[in-house]
Design a protein around this motif. Structure first.
Motif, PDB file in Angstrom:
ATOM      1  N   TYR A 261     -12.731  40.404  32.792  1.00  0.00           N
ATOM      2  CA  TYR A 261     -12.234  41.316  33.831  1.00  0.00           C
ATOM      3  C   TYR A 261     -13.375  42.103  34.466  1.00  0.00           C
ATOM      4  O   TYR A 261     -13.365  42.357  35.676  1.00  0.00           O
ATOM      5  N   LEU A 262     -14.360  42.459  33.685  1.00  0.00           N
ATOM      6  CA  LEU A 262     -15.546  43.103  34.268  1.00  0.00           C
ATOM      7  C   LEU A 262     -16.309  42.111  35.138  1.00  0.00           C
ATOM      8  O   LEU A 262     -16.862  42.480  36.179  1.00  0.00           O
ATOM      9  N   GLY A 263     -16.333  40.845  34.718  1.00  0.00           N
ATOM     10  CA  GLY A 263     -16.954  39.811  35.545  1.00  0.00           C
ATOM     11  C   GLY A 263     -16.219  39.638  36.865  1.00  0.00           C
ATOM     12  O   GLY A 263     -16.850  39.460  37.918  1.00  0.00           O
ATOM     13  N   ASP A 264     -14.896  39.704  36.838  1.00  0.00           N
ATOM     14  CA  ASP A 264     -14.124  39.612  38.076  1.00  0.00           C
ATOM     15  C   ASP A 264     -14.432  40.798  38.980  1.00  0.00           C
ATOM     16  O   ASP A 264     -14.589  40.644  40.205  1.00  0.00           O
ATOM     17  N   ALA A 265     -14.539  41.994  38.392  1.00  0.00           N
ATOM     18  CA  ALA A 265     -14.898  43.183  39.195  1.00  0.00           C
ATOM     19  C   ALA A 265     -16.260  42.990  39.855  1.00  0.00           C
ATOM     20  O   ALA A 265     -16.441  43.277  41.047  1.00  0.00           O
TER      21      ALA A 265
ATOM     22  N   ILE B 218     -15.307  32.622  41.530  1.00  0.00           N
ATOM     23  CA  ILE B 218     -15.569  32.414  40.107  1.00  0.00           C
ATOM     24  C   ILE B 218     -14.917  33.548  39.326  1.00  0.00           C
ATOM     25  O   ILE B 218     -14.295  33.336  38.285  1.00  0.00           O
ATOM     26  N   GLY B 219     -15.037  34.768  39.847  1.00  0.00           N
ATOM     27  CA  GLY B 219     -14.386  35.912  39.212  1.00  0.00           C
ATOM     28  C   GLY B 219     -12.883  35.739  39.140  1.00  0.00           C
ATOM     29  O   GLY B 219     -12.256  36.010  38.109  1.00  0.00           O
ATOM     30  N   THR B 220     -12.281  35.271  40.240  1.00  0.00           N
ATOM     31  CA  THR B 220     -10.833  35.023  40.225  1.00  0.00           C
ATOM     32  C   THR B 220     -10.473  33.975  39.183  1.00  0.00           C
ATOM     33  O   THR B 220      -9.492  34.121  38.442  1.00  0.00           O
TER      34      THR B 220
ATOM     35  N   ASN C 266      -4.084  36.082  32.607  1.00  0.00           N
ATOM     36  CA  ASN C 266      -3.486  37.407  32.772  1.00  0.00           C
ATOM     37  C   ASN C 266      -2.348  37.645  31.786  1.00  0.00           C
ATOM     38  O   ASN C 266      -2.281  38.686  31.121  1.00  0.00           O
ATOM     39  N   ILE C 267      -1.427  36.684  31.688  1.00  0.00           N
ATOM     40  CA  ILE C 267      -0.288  36.861  30.785  1.00  0.00           C
ATOM     41  C   ILE C 267      -0.733  36.844  29.330  1.00  0.00           C
ATOM     42  O   ILE C 267      -0.203  37.582  28.483  1.00  0.00           O
ATOM     43  N   VAL C 268      -1.746  36.031  29.025  1.00  0.00           N
ATOM     44  CA  VAL C 268      -2.282  35.983  27.659  1.00  0.00           C
ATOM     45  C   VAL C 268      -2.911  37.327  27.302  1.00  0.00           C
ATOM     46  O   VAL C 268      -2.695  37.868  26.199  1.00  0.00           O
ATOM     47  N   TYR C 269      -3.642  37.906  28.225  1.00  0.00           N
ATOM     48  CA  TYR C 269      -4.307  39.189  27.981  1.00  0.00           C
ATOM     49  C   TYR C 269      -3.288  40.293  27.731  1.00  0.00           C
ATOM     50  O   TYR C 269      -3.386  41.044  26.745  1.00  0.00           O
ATOM     51  N   LEU C 270      -2.303  40.396  28.616  1.00  0.00           N
ATOM     52  CA  LEU C 270      -1.345  41.502  28.504  1.00  0.00           C
ATOM     53  C   LEU C 270      -0.428  41.338  27.286  1.00  0.00           C
ATOM     54  O   LEU C 270      -0.121  42.329  26.598  1.00  0.00           O
TER      55      LEU C 270
ATOM     56  N   ALA D  19      -9.531  46.109  32.447  1.00  0.00           N
ATOM     57  CA  ALA D  19     -10.324  45.699  31.274  1.00  0.00           C
ATOM     58  C   ALA D  19     -10.151  46.674  30.115  1.00  0.00           C
ATOM     59  O   ALA D  19     -10.240  46.284  28.942  1.00  0.00           O
ATOM     60  N   PHE D  20      -9.878  47.945  30.429  1.00  0.00           N
ATOM     61  CA  PHE D  20      -9.756  48.968  29.377  1.00  0.00           C
ATOM     62  C   PHE D  20      -8.338  49.547  29.304  1.00  0.00           C
ATOM     63  O   PHE D  20      -8.136  50.639  28.772  1.00  0.00           O
TER      64      PHE D  20
END
Length: 447
Positions: A182-186, A35-37, A44-48, A105-106
């Motif tokens: 990203y914190l949820g994925d961690a 679920i995290g993945t 990923n590309i949208v975030y960066l 995330a940060f």
């Protein structure tokens, strides 16, 4: 090798009943971890690019770091698994995944994002061979094919749930929503880390090497020189090139530029892919039980050839509802092929591998798979970008058919029937089956 004791007829209840306690614990966290993945994979590309404001080219280079680093570390990672045990390596990989996702995330600068993605790449490189070796250490040979199939179903279910949740939650104009995923994925890696540190701390430690210790010095070249391993690596490379490398890169590019479908239509196709896997995997496992794995791979190649022909047909109805349906059909048929591939190849590799070299065998297979993922996207981009649509589809179809030839003509004669998924009753009834090597012939340091 296959156990003389056959497992119960396959149902979910019988599968769960036959599993050892360690296998049940491992499966219990798969959905949560993936679920995290699924939360971050589509974004990923949208975030960066859109959220952090990095140039699109820079964002692409950053996202190329994990697979590249993963490919570079997979060899040393396999040797480390054989030396120190899969569990210790996996603990380190899970810790890196947690730290990497928190850092990402940060990550307000490209340098910090690069550090985070480098950590994820190292973890990615050792996780696949590590988990394969760990699973082989706790799951009996006769249950591995079932286990890998059910694990793949749960993995896809988790990714699908995560993608749906993130799609409904994230907002490009609101940074905290992306930080949250990203914190949820961690956090999704923490249950698996707990399993490794507490209930499964006794499993898959350092492998015992008997004799003069020469087995510990076996190189990858020694491993690859074994004919069955060389054929297996070639098959892994080709299956990755015509399979996942295209699903993740070539298929979306073709669907957008040639089929002219919308991003929503592309999302629908990937949702159909996940749904087919979840619905069909158990049914497929029942049908392929005790059948030759090489023949199953050959059928998979034919299925994938059909899926790419469906993708090619989108060019005939570009920009229409029919093109969207054809892309969805391509992804769905491809998913059926996945349900044939995922239970068979990992089980084949681990039944072929001796215990003390399991890390190297899985790492070599992983390296062949990842190499294709590095090579395939640029080739697909060149062919599609230069309007060589027919050449692109034609090479994939030919590659899929070649996959079947490699499996049946080259690999099958090199495999003992037990490794190829054949149970003892069939061995007795089949006078043409390749006999199991006798203990006297197993003098190589590879065994």
């Amino acid at each position: 090798m296959s156990s003389p004791t056959s497992p119960s007829p396959l149902t979910l209840r019988s599968f769960w009943h036959d599993l050892p306690r360690e296998g049940k614990l491992l499966l219990s966290v798969v959905v949560f971890e993936f679920i995290g993945t699924g939360l971050v994979l589509p974004f990923n590309i949208v975030y960066l690019h859109e959220v952090r404001g990095f140039a699109l080219g820079d964002a692409g280079l950053l996202l190329a770091l994990p697979p590249l680093v993963g490919f570079l570390v997979v060899g040393p990672g396999g040797a480390a698994i054989d030396r120190w045990g899969a569990r210790r390596i996996l603990v380190g990989a899970l810790v890196l995944q947690v730290i990497g996702n928190v850092t990402l995330a940060f990550a307000s600068t490209q340098a910090l994002a690069a550090v985070a993605l480098l950590m994820s790449g190292v973890a990615f490189g050792v996780s696949w061979p590590g988990f394969q070796a760990f699973i082989a250490a706790v799951i009996p040979s006769e249950l591995r094919q079932r286990y890998f199939g059910v694990n793949f179903t749960l993995l896809n279910l988790g990714i699908g749930i995560g993608g749906l949740v993130a799609g409904a939650f994230v907002r490009v104009d609101h940074l905290p929503t992306f930080q949250a995923i990203y914190l949820g994925d961690a956090a999704s890696y923490l249950p698996a880390l707990f399993l490794m540190l507490v209930p499964l701390r006794h499993v898959a430690g350092r492998v015992e090497h008997h004799g003069d210790g020469s087995a510990a010095k076996v190189s990858y070249l020694d491993v690859v020189r074994r004919p069955a391993v060389a054929s297996m690596l070639l098959l892994s490379f080709v299956s990755s090139y015509v399979g996942y490398s295209q699903l993740n890169a070539g298929m979306p590019a073709y669907a957008r530029s040639v089929g002219e479908i919308s991003t929503r239509g592309l999302g629908f196709a990937f949702a159909a892919n996940t749904l087919v896997i979840v619905l069909l995997q158990l049914v497929v496992l029942q049908r392929i039980e005790a059948r030759r794995r090489t023949r199953i791979i050959a059928v998979m190649g034919a299925v994938w050839a059909v899926s790419w022909l469906l993708l090619g047909a989108t060019g005939l109805v570009s920009g229409t509802w029919g093109a969207t349906m054809l892309v969805a059909a391509c992804a769905s048929v491809f998913a059926f092929g996945e349900t044939l591939l995922q239970p068979t190849v990992p089980a084949l590799v681990n039944d072929l591998a001796p215990d003390h070299l399991r890390g190297r065998y899985n790492a070599a297979s992983s390296a062949a798979f990842q190499l294709a993922q590095i090579i395939a996207p640029p080739i697909a981009g060149f062919l599609i970008g230069h309007h060589l649509d027919s050449v692109y589809i034609g090479t994939l179809v030919v590659g899929c058919l070649l996959l079947g030839v490699l499996a049946v003509v080259r690999l099958e004669p090199q495999l003992p029937p037990g490794v190829n998924g054949v149970r003892e009753p069939e061995l007795v009834a089949d006078p043409d089956a390749v006999p199991e090597p006798t203990p006297k012939t197993r003098t190589s340091t590879l065994e």
